[in-house]
Design a protein around this motif. Structure first.
Motif, PDB file in Angstrom:
ATOM      1  N   ASP A  23      29.839 116.482 -50.165  1.00  0.00           N
ATOM      2  CA  ASP A  23      29.077 117.642 -50.634  1.00  0.00           C
ATOM      3  C   ASP A  23      28.453 118.382 -49.455  1.00  0.00           C
ATOM      4  O   ASP A  23      28.431 119.615 -49.429  1.00  0.00           O
ATOM      5  CB  ASP A  23      27.986 117.211 -51.614  1.00  0.00           C
ATOM      6  N   ALA A  24      27.965 117.628 -48.488  1.00  0.00           N
ATOM      7  CA  ALA A  24      27.381 118.241 -47.292  1.00  0.00           C
ATOM      8  C   ALA A  24      28.422 119.064 -46.547  1.00  0.00           C
ATOM      9  O   ALA A  24      28.152 120.187 -46.112  1.00  0.00           O
ATOM     10  CB  ALA A  24      26.802 117.163 -46.370  1.00  0.00           C
ATOM     11  N   LEU A  25      29.603 118.512 -46.408  1.00  0.00           N
ATOM     12  CA  LEU A  25      30.676 119.207 -45.705  1.00  0.00           C
ATOM     13  C   LEU A  25      31.044 120.507 -46.423  1.00  0.00           C
ATOM     14  O   LEU A  25      31.270 121.539 -45.784  1.00  0.00           O
ATOM     15  CB  LEU A  25      31.889 118.289 -45.570  1.00  0.00           C
ATOM     16  N   GLU A  26      31.060 120.474 -47.737  1.00  0.00           N
ATOM     17  CA  GLU A  26      31.353 121.685 -48.502  1.00  0.00           C
ATOM     18  C   GLU A  26      30.281 122.754 -48.263  1.00  0.00           C
ATOM     19  O   GLU A  26      30.599 123.928 -48.076  1.00  0.00           O
ATOM     20  CB  GLU A  26      31.450 121.339 -49.987  1.00  0.00           C
ATOM     21  N   LEU A  27      29.023 122.341 -48.245  1.00  0.00           N
ATOM     22  CA  LEU A  27      27.938 123.291 -47.977  1.00  0.00           C
ATOM     23  C   LEU A  27      28.033 123.866 -46.568  1.00  0.00           C
ATOM     24  O   LEU A  27      27.811 125.065 -46.359  1.00  0.00           O
ATOM     25  CB  LEU A  27      26.582 122.613 -48.190  1.00  0.00           C
ATOM     26  N   LEU A  47      25.480 124.341 -36.879  1.00  0.00           N
ATOM     27  CA  LEU A  47      26.407 124.150 -37.999  1.00  0.00           C
ATOM     28  C   LEU A  47      27.498 123.135 -37.658  1.00  0.00           C
ATOM     29  O   LEU A  47      27.862 122.298 -38.496  1.00  0.00           O
ATOM     30  CB  LEU A  47      27.023 125.494 -38.407  1.00  0.00           C
ATOM     31  N   HIS A  48      27.982 123.191 -36.438  1.00  0.00           N
ATOM     32  CA  HIS A  48      28.990 122.202 -36.020  1.00  0.00           C
ATOM     33  C   HIS A  48      28.403 120.789 -36.003  1.00  0.00           C
ATOM     34  O   HIS A  48      29.090 119.823 -36.356  1.00  0.00           O
ATOM     35  CB  HIS A  48      29.560 122.540 -34.644  1.00  0.00           C
ATOM     36  N   THR A  49      27.138 120.646 -35.597  1.00  0.00           N
ATOM     37  CA  THR A  49      26.559 119.296 -35.587  1.00  0.00           C
ATOM     38  C   THR A  49      26.368 118.766 -37.004  1.00  0.00           C
ATOM     39  O   THR A  49      26.527 117.569 -37.235  1.00  0.00           O
ATOM     40  CB  THR A  49      25.229 119.210 -34.818  1.00  0.00           C
ATOM     41  N   ALA A  54      28.527 114.954 -41.104  1.00  0.00           N
ATOM     42  CA  ALA A  54      29.271 114.608 -42.316  1.00  0.00           C
ATOM     43  C   ALA A  54      30.497 113.769 -41.970  1.00  0.00           C
ATOM     44  O   ALA A  54      30.784 112.771 -42.647  1.00  0.00           O
ATOM     45  CB  ALA A  54      29.680 115.881 -43.064  1.00  0.00           C
ATOM     46  N   TYR A  55      31.200 114.155 -40.927  1.00  0.00           N
ATOM     47  CA  TYR A  55      32.372 113.366 -40.523  1.00  0.00           C
ATOM     48  C   TYR A  55      31.971 111.960 -40.095  1.00  0.00           C
ATOM     49  O   TYR A  55      32.658 110.989 -40.424  1.00  0.00           O
ATOM     50  CB  TYR A  55      33.133 114.058 -39.397  1.00  0.00           C
ATOM     51  N   ALA A  56      30.874 111.837 -39.366  1.00  0.00           N
ATOM     52  CA  ALA A  56      30.401 110.506 -38.957  1.00  0.00           C
ATOM     53  C   ALA A  56      30.073 109.664 -40.182  1.00  0.00           C
ATOM     54  O   ALA A  56      30.407 108.479 -40.245  1.00  0.00           O
ATOM     55  CB  ALA A  56      29.190 110.625 -38.037  1.00  0.00           C
ATOM     56  N   ALA A  57      29.428 110.284 -41.163  1.00  0.00           N
ATOM     57  CA  ALA A  57      29.067 109.556 -42.386  1.00  0.00           C
ATOM     58  C   ALA A  57      30.294 109.095 -43.156  1.00  0.00           C
ATOM     59  O   ALA A  57      30.240 108.111 -43.895  1.00  0.00           O
ATOM     60  CB  ALA A  57      28.184 110.432 -43.273  1.00  0.00           C
ATOM     61  N   THR A  61      35.861 109.444 -37.056  1.00  0.00           N
ATOM     62  CA  THR A  61      35.436 109.524 -35.658  1.00  0.00           C
ATOM     63  C   THR A  61      36.105 110.661 -34.901  1.00  0.00           C
ATOM     64  O   THR A  61      35.434 111.369 -34.138  1.00  0.00           O
ATOM     65  CB  THR A  61      35.701 108.178 -34.953  1.00  0.00           C
ATOM     66  N   ALA A  62      37.392 110.855 -35.055  1.00  0.00           N
ATOM     67  CA  ALA A  62      38.088 111.923 -34.320  1.00  0.00           C
ATOM     68  C   ALA A  62      37.547 113.296 -34.715  1.00  0.00           C
ATOM     69  O   ALA A  62      37.316 114.154 -33.852  1.00  0.00           O
ATOM     70  CB  ALA A  62      39.591 111.851 -34.560  1.00  0.00           C
ATOM     71  N   ALA A  63      37.333 113.513 -36.006  1.00  0.00           N
ATOM     72  CA  ALA A  63      36.772 114.790 -36.469  1.00  0.00           C
ATOM     73  C   ALA A  63      35.337 114.954 -35.955  1.00  0.00           C
ATOM     74  O   ALA A  63      34.933 116.055 -35.572  1.00  0.00           O
ATOM     75  CB  ALA A  63      36.820 114.868 -37.986  1.00  0.00           C
TER      76      ALA A  63
END
Length: 153
Positions: A23-27, A47-49, A54-57, A61-63
């Motif tokens: 959901d965070a990634l969508e926002l 915004l990138h962080t 979200a990717y870390a969660a 890792t690569a993303a």
């Protein structure tokens, strides 16, 4: 549109705290779309962080590394005084602290792969933060202690 992107980023942060990274990634993607032609470098870096968080969660890792790199690249183009007052906090120290914190999250699942890098980023944040950032200093020191614990110290 830029303030709207900040609101969406704040909502994404809440989703991350509630363990809802999709959901965070969508926002965040909505925020990025809305700010595409109007946001300056620090807003893009922030915004990138959030995207990286979200990717870390999600354990991606690569993303995470790719979007953290995009945040660092965006921040190199920042010009002090040209951004809205509400993004003034987002500088090299904040990027390092945020990156270190997310690496620490990853290190909790794989200490050997991420804990030392997390500690390096957190040390960088501590070195760059001004004296006005007392809360951030405290959080960074707690994170650094956790890194040392994960490394067996």
């Amino acid at each position: 549109m830029v303030l709207g992107a900040n609101v969406l980023a704040g909502m994404a942060r809440q989703m991350l705290y509630r363990d809802q990274p999709r959901d965070a990634l969508e926002l965040i993607r909505l925020a990025q779309d809305g700010a595409r032609h109007v946001a300056g470098p620090p807003v893009w870096a922030m915004l990138h962080t959030r995207e990286a968080w979200a990717y870390a969660a999600m354990g991606r890792t690569a993303a995470f590394r790719r979007t953290t790199g995009q945040a660092a690249e965006a921040l190199t183009d920042a010009k002090p005084g040209e951004e809205p007052h509400w993004i003034a906090y987002f500088d090299e120290a904040e990027l390092a602290g945020t990156t270190g914190g997310r690496l620490l999250d990853l290190a909790r699942h794989n200490p050997k792969q991420h804990a030392e890098t997390a500690a390096t980023e957190i040390r960088h944040a501590l070195a760059k933060r001004g004296t006005e950032a007392g809360r951030s200093h405290a959080l960074d020191r707690i994170g650094l202690a956790q890194c040392h614990f994960l490394l067996g110290d």
